[in-house]
Enzyme design. Structure first.
Site, PDB file in Angstrom:
ATOM      1  N   HIS A 329       0.807  -1.226   0.000  1.00 22.61           N
ATOM      2  CA  HIS A 329       0.000   0.000   0.000  1.00 22.61           C
ATOM      3  C   HIS A 329       0.836   1.269   0.000  1.00 22.61           C
ATOM      4  O   HIS A 329       0.279   2.352   0.174  1.00 22.61           O
ATOM      5  CB  HIS A 329      -0.917   0.031   1.225  1.00 22.61           C
ATOM      6  CG  HIS A 329      -1.958  -1.036   1.228  1.00 22.61           C
ATOM      7  ND1 HIS A 329      -3.229  -0.835   0.726  1.00 22.61           N
ATOM      8  CD2 HIS A 329      -1.917  -2.307   1.653  1.00 22.61           C
ATOM      9  CE1 HIS A 329      -3.926  -1.951   0.865  1.00 22.61           C
ATOM     10  NE2 HIS A 329      -3.152  -2.867   1.426  1.00 22.61           N
ATOM     11  N   LYS A 509      -8.134  13.663   5.127  1.00 26.15           N
ATOM     12  CA  LYS A 509      -7.266  12.485   5.029  1.00 26.15           C
ATOM     13  C   LYS A 509      -6.256  12.589   6.164  1.00 26.15           C
ATOM     14  O   LYS A 509      -6.202  13.607   6.843  1.00 26.15           O
ATOM     15  CB  LYS A 509      -6.548  12.451   3.684  1.00 26.15           C
ATOM     16  CG  LYS A 509      -5.878  13.799   3.335  1.00 26.15           C
ATOM     17  CD  LYS A 509      -5.249  13.789   1.955  1.00 26.15           C
ATOM     18  CE  LYS A 509      -6.237  13.908   0.814  1.00 26.15           C
ATOM     19  NZ  LYS A 509      -6.527  12.656   0.131  1.00 26.15           N
ATOM     20  N   ARG A 510      -5.462  11.553   6.394  1.00 25.28           N
ATOM     21  CA  ARG A 510      -4.428  11.672   7.414  1.00 25.28           C
ATOM     22  C   ARG A 510      -3.475  12.812   7.086  1.00 25.28           C
ATOM     23  O   ARG A 510      -3.278  13.146   5.920  1.00 25.28           O
ATOM     24  CB  ARG A 510      -3.659  10.351   7.541  1.00 25.28           C
ATOM     25  CG  ARG A 510      -4.438   9.286   8.287  1.00 25.28           C
ATOM     26  CD  ARG A 510      -4.707   9.692   9.720  1.00 25.28           C
ATOM     27  NE  ARG A 510      -3.495   9.656  10.519  1.00 25.28           N
ATOM     28  CZ  ARG A 510      -3.193   8.719  11.399  1.00 25.28           C
ATOM     29  NH1 ARG A 510      -4.036   7.726  11.637  1.00 25.28           N
ATOM     30  NH2 ARG A 510      -2.068   8.756  12.079  1.00 25.28           N
ATOM     31  N   LYS A 515       1.101  14.290   1.463  1.00 20.72           N
ATOM     32  CA  LYS A 515      -0.262  14.607   1.042  1.00 20.72           C
ATOM     33  C   LYS A 515      -0.456  16.113   0.839  1.00 20.72           C
ATOM     34  O   LYS A 515      -1.446  16.566   0.298  1.00 20.72           O
ATOM     35  CB  LYS A 515      -1.269  14.075   2.056  1.00 20.72           C
ATOM     36  CG  LYS A 515      -1.287  12.539   2.155  1.00 20.72           C
ATOM     37  CD  LYS A 515      -2.291  12.056   3.194  1.00 20.72           C
ATOM     38  CE  LYS A 515      -2.220  10.563   3.461  1.00 20.72           C
ATOM     39  NZ  LYS A 515      -2.894   9.738   2.430  1.00 20.72           N
ATOM     40  N   THR A 617      -8.528   6.570  -1.619  1.00 25.96           N
ATOM     41  CA  THR A 617      -9.871   6.031  -1.781  1.00 25.96           C
ATOM     42  C   THR A 617     -10.900   7.121  -1.476  1.00 25.96           C
ATOM     43  O   THR A 617     -12.022   7.068  -1.972  1.00 25.96           O
ATOM     44  CB  THR A 617     -10.107   4.823  -0.855  1.00 25.96           C
ATOM     45  OG1 THR A 617      -9.578   5.127   0.442  1.00 25.96           O
ATOM     46  CG2 THR A 617      -9.430   3.581  -1.396  1.00 25.96           C
ATOM     47  N   LYS A 621     -14.704   8.332  -3.231  1.00 22.86           N
ATOM     48  CA  LYS A 621     -15.957   8.628  -2.525  1.00 22.86           C
ATOM     49  C   LYS A 621     -16.527   9.963  -2.987  1.00 22.86           C
ATOM     50  O   LYS A 621     -17.728  10.098  -3.240  1.00 22.86           O
ATOM     51  CB  LYS A 621     -15.713   8.653  -1.006  1.00 22.86           C
ATOM     52  CG  LYS A 621     -15.325   7.287  -0.453  1.00 22.86           C
ATOM     53  CD  LYS A 621     -14.708   7.339   0.947  1.00 22.86           C
ATOM     54  CE  LYS A 621     -14.027   6.000   1.252  1.00 22.86           C
ATOM     55  NZ  LYS A 621     -13.141   6.028   2.414  1.00 22.86           N
TER      56      LYS A 621
END
Ligand code: 26Q
Length: 768
Positions: A329, A509-510, A515, A617, A621
Site C-alpha cells: 500500500h 485524510k491523514r 499529502k 480512496t 468517494k
C-alpha cells in the site's frame, strides 16, 4: 431473512426489559444495544449457513479494520432500515439518535478502511472472504485542539458496548512468546452483504492472561507476578498504533503482529484438521491475503506450525507459496517494515529460525545477494519476505503498480515478471452513497431503475440525463441540502459558521507531508492576502475545510495542524473577508464525519506529490457523490481522469516523470524569488503573523527551505500551477459547465466500486 415488524418490536422491548427499562426511559446506549441484539438474533441463521457454504475461503489478514459505525449499514444491507425507522417511531424514538454511537476506529486510514469496504463488497457478492484482525481495547485516538495544537484522547469505543460481536470462548488459542504466553480469544462480528443473504465473518482477537487469577501465587504473596502476567497479556491488544505510512519499530508492535497471525493460523488449521489430510487440503481450501507487511509473520508462523506436524520445510514452503498473497500500500521508504534480527530472535526464537531457513533457500537460488535478501546486516526486511514467498503481489492503482515494478520491487520483478499485478482499489457504494446520500440515490433509481447499487457501472446510463434540466436541478438542490446539513454540524461541533452558498472545498485524510496539506494551507493564505489587497474582485466565496489526524510522534505534521488552525483564526476573525473566505479545521475526522462530508463537498482536494499516494480512496468517494477533483496525476486520480475525462476535473502539477527530473537540480529558494506573493505567504511562518507556536512554524518553514532535502515534496514547485488551477475552478463554479463536470464524474464512477476490486481478487488472485 424473515422479518416481521410486530415480532421485532416484541423482541426489542423484551431486551429492554432485561435491562430494567423500556423504550420511553432507556438511554441511547441501552436502546442501541437492545436494537442491535434483536437484529443479531435475526441474522444468526443466515450467518451459520454462509459459514458452511463455501469449500474454499479467503482470509484477509489485517492489523486494521476501520469499520466505522455498524448499525445503519447493517440495517441498510439487511433491507430493514426503513422498517426499523418506523418501528422505532411507533415508540417515539428517532433512529438518528444512534448517530451518537461512536465509530469502531480500529484502523488509521486508507488501508484499514479499504479492508472494511472489501469485506462488505465480498459479502454482497457471495464471495467467501473473512477478516482476521485485532480487537484493540482503544482504537485510533480521538482528536481535540488546544491552542490550535492536536491533543490525543483515548478512544474508549467499548463504552457503547459491542453488541455486534460474539465472544467465542471455546475457540480460544494459546500464543507463545519466549518470555510468556497468552490466550487469544476470538470475537466474531457478522459482515452482512447488501440484500444478498450472505453473512461472512470478521474475527478479531483479544489477548488475555492464561491465569486470570492465580491463588497459589496470591497465597504466596507473589502479587507482583500476578500483576505482571495480567499486564503482559492485556497489553498486547490494548491499543492501535496510531501511525499511518510511517514505521515505528516497537517491540510491542511485533508482539501484536505475531499474536494476530499465530492466533488466526491456529484457528484456521484447527478447522482444517477436523477433516483429516489437512496439509494437502489446506491449499485447496484456504487462501490468505496479507494486508501490507503488518501480518507477514504469518509466513514463517505457518511454516513453523506445519513443521511441528511433521511436514518438511520444503513442502511447507511450497504450501505457503500457494496460500499467501500480498498487497503493498505504500512506496514510502519510511513505511517499509524492518525488524532487528536480535529483537525477533529474543521474543520469537522459532520464527527467527524459520526466517533463517527461508533466507538460506533464497541464497540457494543463486541470485545476487546485494539485490535479493530477506535478512541483511542483521535486519529482517518484511516486504522482501512477502514478495519472495507469496504467490502473488499487487499494488493498489495502475500507477502505483508500475512504480512497484520499476522501482520499489524492480529486482523481484526481473526475477519473476508474473508476480506483480494490479488491483485498483474501490469503495463500497452502499455506505458511500446509498447510506450517506439517500436522496441522490433515489433520484438515480427513479431514472435508471434499481441494480446500480450492486453493479455500479450501470451509472453510465445517467449520461442520458446529464443535460436534463430537471435532473440537474435535483442534483444541485440535493447537494445544497447536504451542504446545509454539513454546515449545521460544523457550526455545532467546531463553532465555525459556513454559509451554504460558499464553495465547500475539502481536504480530508491523514496528515502527512506527502499529502501536502501545507500546499493547500499556503494557497489559502495567498488568497487571503490577495483578497485584502483587492486583487481578486470576482473570487467566489469559499470555505476551505480540513480534517486530519497526525501521528502523535510526527512533529511536522502536528506543526502543520497548528499552522492551519492559525490561518483559520486569522481568516475567520477578519471582518474584511468574511463574505469571501472561511476556514474550518474539523476535529476528530473519522468515518462517520466522512459520510457527512463527501456528499456535501464541491471540491475534492487530492494533491499529493505525484508518485507518493499509492491510490487514495477518499478521491473515489467524492467522485461517486458528484464532486470534481482538484488534484495531481497520482494514485487513482489518474484512473478517475481516464474514466471521467481530465477535462472534467482540475488537474495540475508535476507528473511522476517531471518530479524525477525536477528533483535532479531543485532549489526551492529560486521559486520564492520569482514569486513574491508566494514568498509572502511562506514568510508568514516566521514573520510574527501568528502568535504562538513559533518553534513549530519555524520548523515548517525550514522543511521548505533548509538542508539538502528542502521541500522534498515539491510544495513550492507545484504552487503556481496549483493556485492558477484553483482560481480557474473558482471562476467556473456555479456555471452550467461546472455542474456538468460534477455529473460526468458521478456517471463514470462505476469502476471504483469495491465490488469490482474484490471480484478481480477473487478471480485473478484467490482463485475463488
Ligand atoms: C508500519 C510500521 C510500524 C507502524 C505503522 C506502520 C504502518 C501503519 C499503517 C504503515 C502503513 C500504514 C498505512 C498505510 C496506508 O493506509 N496506506 C494507504 O492505503 C490505501 C489503501 O490502499 C491507499 O489508498 C493510500 O494511498 C495509502 O496511503
Amino acid at each position: 431473512m424473515y422479518f416481521d415488524k410486530n415480532e421485532f418490536l416484541n423482541d426489542f422491548e423484551y431486551l429492554l426489559r432485561t435491562e430494567g427499562t423500556d423504550a420511553e426511559h432507556a438511554d441511547t446506549r441501552t436502546l442501541y444495544n437492545a436494537l442491535s441484539k434483536a437484529v443479531m438474533a435475526k441474522v444468526f441463521c443466515d450467518w451459520e449457513k454462509s459459514g458452511r457454504r463455501a469449500t474454499r475461503r479467503c482470509g484477509y489478514f489485517s492489523a486494521e479494520f476501520l469499520v466505522g459505525r455498524a448499525i445503519f449499514s447493517n440495517l441498510l444491507n439487511l433491507g430493514i432500515l426503513q422498517d426499523i425507522r418506523e418501528v422505532l417511531a411507533v415508540r417515539g424514538i428517532d433512529i438518528n439518535r444512534f448517530e451518537e454511537v461512536e465509530d469502531a476506529a480500529l484502523g488509521n486510514g486508507g488501508l484499514g478502511r479499504l479492508a472494511a469496504c472489501f469485506l462488505e463488497s465480498a459479502a454482497t457478492q457471495n464471495i467467501p472472504l473473512d477478516g482476521y484482525g485485532l480487537r484493540y481495547r482503544y482504537g485510533l485516538f480521538r482528536q481535540t485542539f488546544e491552542d490550535g495544537c492536536q491533543k490525543e484522547l483515548a478512544d474508549d469505543w467499548l463504552k457503547w458496548g459491542d453488541p455486534w460481536s460474539v465472544r467465542k470462548e471455546e475457540e480460544r488459542v494459546r500464543v507463545d512468546f519466549a518470555d510468556f504466553s497468552v490466550y487469544a480469544v476470538p470475537y466474531d462480528t457478522p459482515v452482512i452483504g447488501y440484500k444478498s443473504g450472505v453473512i461472512n465473518t470478521l474475527r478479531l482477537w483479544q489477548s488475555e492472561p492464561i491465569h486470570p487469577f492465580d491463588f497459589d501465587k496470591f497465597d504466596a504473596m507473589r502479587g507482583e507476578e500476578i500483576a505482571r502476567e495480567n499486564f503482559n497479556a492485556t497489553e498486547i491488544t490494548a491499543v492501535l498504533y496510531p501511525n499511518d505510512n510511517t514505521e515505528e519499530g516497537k517491540i510491542l508492535r511485533l508482539r501484536q503482529q505475531y499474536f494476530l497471525v499465530s492466533a488466526s493460523l491456529q484457528s484456521i488449521l484447527r478447522k482444517q484438521k477436523e477433516g483429516g489430510r489437512y496439509a494437502t487440503n489446506l491449499c485447496e481450501r484456504v487462501v490468505l491475503q496479507l494486508n501490507d507487511t503488518h501480518p507477514v509473520l504469518a509466513v514463517p508462523e505457518l511454516i513453523r506450525l506445519l513443521e511441528k506436524d511433521g511436514i518438511p520445510f520444503e513442502t511447507a514452503f511450497e504450501i505457503c507459496r500457494k496460500i499467501f498473497r500480498f498487497t503493498n500500500h505504500t512506496i514510502m521508504g519510511e513505511a517499509l517494515e524492518k525488524w532487528r534480527g536480535e529483537t525477533v530472535k529474543s521474543i520469537l526464537p522459532e520464527i527467527w529460525t524459520v526466517i533463517g531457513k527461508i533466507q538460506a533457500r533464497l541464497e540457494k537460488e543463486g541470485l545476487d545477494k546485494e539485490k535479493y535478501y530477506i535478512v541483511k546486516d542483521g535486519t529482517v526486511h518484511m516486504a522482501n519476505l512477502a514478495v519472495y514467498v507469496c504467490g502473488a503481489v499487487n499494488g493498489v492503482a495502475q500507477i502505483h503498480t508500475e512504480i512497484l515494478k520499476r522501482d520499489v520491487f524492480k529486482d523481484w520483478h526481473a526475477w519473476d515478471e508474473n508476480k506483480i499485478a494490479n488491483v485498483t482499489n474501490g469503495i463500497t457504494p452502499r455506505r458511500w452513497f446509498l447510506l450517506n446520500n439517500p436522496k441522490m440515490a433515489a433520484e438515480i433509481t427513479a431514472r435508471i431503475g434499481q441494480g446500480w447499487e450492486t453493479d455500479l457501472p450501470e451509472l453510465k446510463k445517467l449520461a442520458a440525463y446529464i443535460d436534463d434540466p430537471v435532473f440537474r436541478e435535483r442534483f444541485v438542490s440535493i447537494k445544497r441540502e447536504n451542504k446545509r446539513r454539513l454546515a449545521d454540524h460544523i457550526r455545532d461541533h467546531e463553532g465555525v459558521d459556513i454559509p451554504e452558498h460558499f464553495i465547500f472545498d475539502v481536504q480530508v485524510k491523514r496528515l502527512h507531508e506527502y499529502k501536502r496539506q501545507l500546499l493547500n494551507a499556503l494557497s489559502v493564505l495567498y488568497i487571503y492576502n490577495e483578497l485584502k489587497s483587492g486583487n481578486l474582485p470576482d473570487f467566489k466565496p469559499t470555505a476551505f475545510i480540513f480534517g486530519a489526524k497526525a501521528a502523535p510522534g510526527y512533529y511536522l505534521a502536528k506543526a502543520i495542524i497548528k499552522f492551519i488552525n492559525g490561518i483559520a483564526e486569522l481568516v475567520n476573525n477578519d471582518e474584511t473577508v468574511t463574505d469571501k473566505l472561511r476556514v474550518a479545521f474539523i476535529r476528530n475526522y473519522n468515518v462517520s464525519y466522512a459520510e457527512k462530508i463527501v456528499c456535501a463537498a464541491d471540491v475534492s482536494e487530492q494533491i499529493s506529490m505525484a508518485g507518493m499516494e499509492a491510490s487514495g480512496t477518499g478521491n473515489m468517494k467524492f467522485m461517486l457523490n458528484g464532486t470534481v477533483t482538484l488534484g495531481t496525476l497520482d494514485g487513482a486520480n489518474v484512473e478517475i481522469c481516464e474514466e471521467a475525462g481530465k477535462e472534467n476535473n482540475y488537474i495540475f502539477g508535476a507528473t511522476v516523470d517531471e518530479v524525477a527530473t525536477v528533483k535532479k537540480s531543485y532549489d526551492p529558494k529560486k521559486i520564492l524569488e520569482k514569486n513574491p506573493k508566494l514568498k509572502k505567504a511562506v514568510e508568514s511562518l516566521i514573520d510574527g503573523t501568528f502568535e504562538g507556536g513559533r518553534d513549530e512554524l519555524k520548523a515548517v518553514y525550514d522543511s521548505l527551505l533548509s538542508g539538502a532535502d528542502a521541500d522534498k515534496y515539491l510544495v513550492l514547485y507545484d504552487f503556481e500551477d496549483y493556485i492558477l488551477t484553483k482560481l480557474y475552478l473558482n471562476a467556473e463554479y456555479g456555471s452550467e459547465t461546472f455542474t456538468t463536470k460534477c455529473l460526468v464524474n458521478m456517471t463514470n464512477a462505476g469502476k471504483f466500486s469495491a465490488d469490482r476490486s474484490v471480484k478481480e481478487y477473487a478471480e485473478h488472485i484467490w482463485n475463488i
